[in-house]
Design an enzyme around this catalytic site. Structure first.
Site: not given
Ligand code: PLP
Length: 498
Positions: A118
């Site tokens: 993120k």
């Molecule tokens: C947020 C997150 C996801 C999922 O990603 P999306 O874009 O919501 O599908 C997967 N793995 C981790 C570690 C995350 O923080």
């Protein structure tokens, strides 16, 4: 480029407006009017730097917007924003290095400040919001309000800390958050940041935030916004690493220009994988996009039979950032496949009945581009152990879900194209589960982190090395019924310095 709501294609907004609004008035999400005007210059990819790739993606998706204006052109404007967001933020200066594991490549997206993918989006989103504010001459103060189960809150705080004209309030549940994630948040020291724990679980914090968005009367000159992945400014930065992976595979001699590449994505809100679909629309030769889920496999079922049904029990798993029953960004895929009227209809059905069903033509269109699979906690744990023992490669639980789904899919499909598996979190962010998988004992989460390092020798990310001793700046806690009055007092305060 203009942006249209997924539920009404007659409303159009500039990129700046879309970034500032986050979500359309009719509840829809913003989509580029057409990808035809956003074709990536593939013949230049090979000699582009990481930052040039990111800047090019931004300048294409937000073309013609004043937020990119610069005396040397929009590409230069985008490059400045990208530099501000990424310079000296990622360990090793590469925001998405590839590691070869067995016959595939793992793209590590977790080398940013909070050790989850993120960061890639949430370091850039604040710069886009700040630029969009200037571009539209908006005088209001923006307060970002977010409830988090862990990864989003820390990444958002890191990105928004000390960004001009924006403040951020993060609520996290007292129950169900890891000690590392909590310390990452309460140790952020930006003057524009506020972190508060809530008596209750994630759903309590989330409902509280929704209630505040709907009912809080804001003082003149203050607007609320969200750091959630429904914002197009959060999706756009993620498109870049798909192009970047392709460039790296060419450089490694694994593929030549024009070859198809598959991507396997551990999925929750469908933002990350959708960015891959955007890349494909912009001209990247993508083979299959494989959507990997944990036991909350609402998406696996959807891709199988065309029925999205959220009326099912919710599982708390070892890959908590993927524990989700409504994947908001799927709406954008529906819009591309069925158009805005149909999309609005499906979303209304989802709200009323918790379910909708695609026609067989719609489903087959989606199936020609996406694959899906899931794995449970036992398989996740076994995968971490197996891959570590056979390849000495250490992965976190979310990445392990993707790896397990990749292996199953490969066996079934016999697909011959190169595949990149996206790795979304550092194994050190989920040390407990990783230690359990390796069959090692430890005493608490901070100890697990150290012992994992001792046992595997894998480098601890700089930001986690001394995490247990990081100074705590935020000690506020409220009960769930007091969240509204807390935010009310914060938005009425001139300065958060005290
Ligand atoms: C947020 C997150 C996801 C999922 O990603 P999306 O874009 O919501 O599908 C997967 N793995 C981790 C570690 C995350 O923080």
């Amino acid at each position: 480029m203009l942006y249209l709501s997924t539920r009404n294609n007659k409303i159009s907004k500039t990129p700046s407006e879309a970034v500032l609004m986050g979500i359309a008035k009719d509840g829809g999400l913003y989509m580029p009017k057409s990808f035809d005007e956003a074709k990536f210059p593939m013949d230049e990819l090979q000699k582009m730097s990481n930052k040039e790739i990111s800047a090019r993606v931004i300048s294409l998706l937000f073309a013609g917007d004043k937020m990119l204006s610069d005396e040397n052109g929009e590409m230069a404007g985008a490059y400045k924003l990208v530099s501000k967001a990424y310079d000296n933020k990622f360990e090793g200066d590469d925001f998405a290095p590839l590691s070869k594991v067995e016959d595939a490549y793992v793209m590590e997206l977790y080398h940013g400040p909070t050790c989850a993918f993120k960061d890639v989006a949430l370091q850039l989103l604040p710069q886009l919001i700040s630029a969009a504010k200037k571009a539209t001459d908006m005088k209001d103060e923006i307060v970002i309000l977010t409830a988090t189960s862990g990864d989003t809150g820390s990444a958002a705080l890191s990105g928004f800390s000390n960004v001009e004209g924006v403040k951020i309030i993060v609520f996290y549940p007292r129950v169900g958050i890891s000690a590392v994630q909590e310390r990452q948040m309460v140790s952020v020291d930006g003057k524009n940041t506020c972190v508060c724990s809530v008596g209750g679980n994630f759903d309590d914090a989330q409902s509280g935030v929704k209630n505040i968005f709907a009912n809080l009367k804001l003082p003149e000159g203050v607007v609320l916004s969200s750091a959630n992945s429904i914002n197009i400014g959060r999706l756009a930065p993620q498109v870049a690493y798909y192009f970047k992976a392709y460039r790296d595979l060419m450089a490694n001699g694994e593929i030549k220009m024009g070859d198809k590449v598959n991507f396997v994505v551990p999925t929750g809100n469908f933002g990350d994988i959708l960015a891959g679909y955007f890349a494909k629309q912009m001209g990247l030769p993508v083979g299959k996009l494989v959507c990997a889920s944990n036991e909350n496999k609402v998406l696996t079922d959807f891709f199988e039979n065309g029925i999205y049904n959220k009326n099912r029990s919710f599982h708390i798993t070892k890959s908590p950032s993927m524990d989700i029953l409504i994947s908001s960004n799927l709406e954008r895929l529906l819009y591309m496949v069925c158009g805005s009227d149909k999309c609005a209809e499906y979303m209304a059905q989802l709200k009323e009945k918790g379910e909708y069903k695609l026609t067989s033509e719609e489903l087959s269109k989606i199936k020609s581009e996406f694959e899906a699979g899931y794995c449970d906690d036992n398989e996740t744990i076994d995968t971490i152990k197996e891959v570590y023992e056979s390849s000495k490669y250490l992965m976190d639980t979310h990445t392990a879900v993707a790896w397990s789904v990749y292996k199953k899919w490969l066996k079934e499909s016999g697909n011959k194209d190169k595949t990149v598996v996206l790795s979304t979190a550092s194994p050190y962010k989920f040390s407990n589960s990783v230690m359990n998988a390796l069959g090692k004992s430890y005493n608490g989460e901070f100890d697990a982190l150290k012992k994992l390092n001792k046992y595997t020798g894998a480098k601890i990310p700089d930001s986690l090395v001394d995490i247990e001793n990081k100074a705590i700046f935020h000690k506020v806690t409220v009960e769930k019924d007091d969240m509204m009055s807390f935010v009310d007092s914060m938005v009425n305060k001139k300065s958060w310095n005290d």
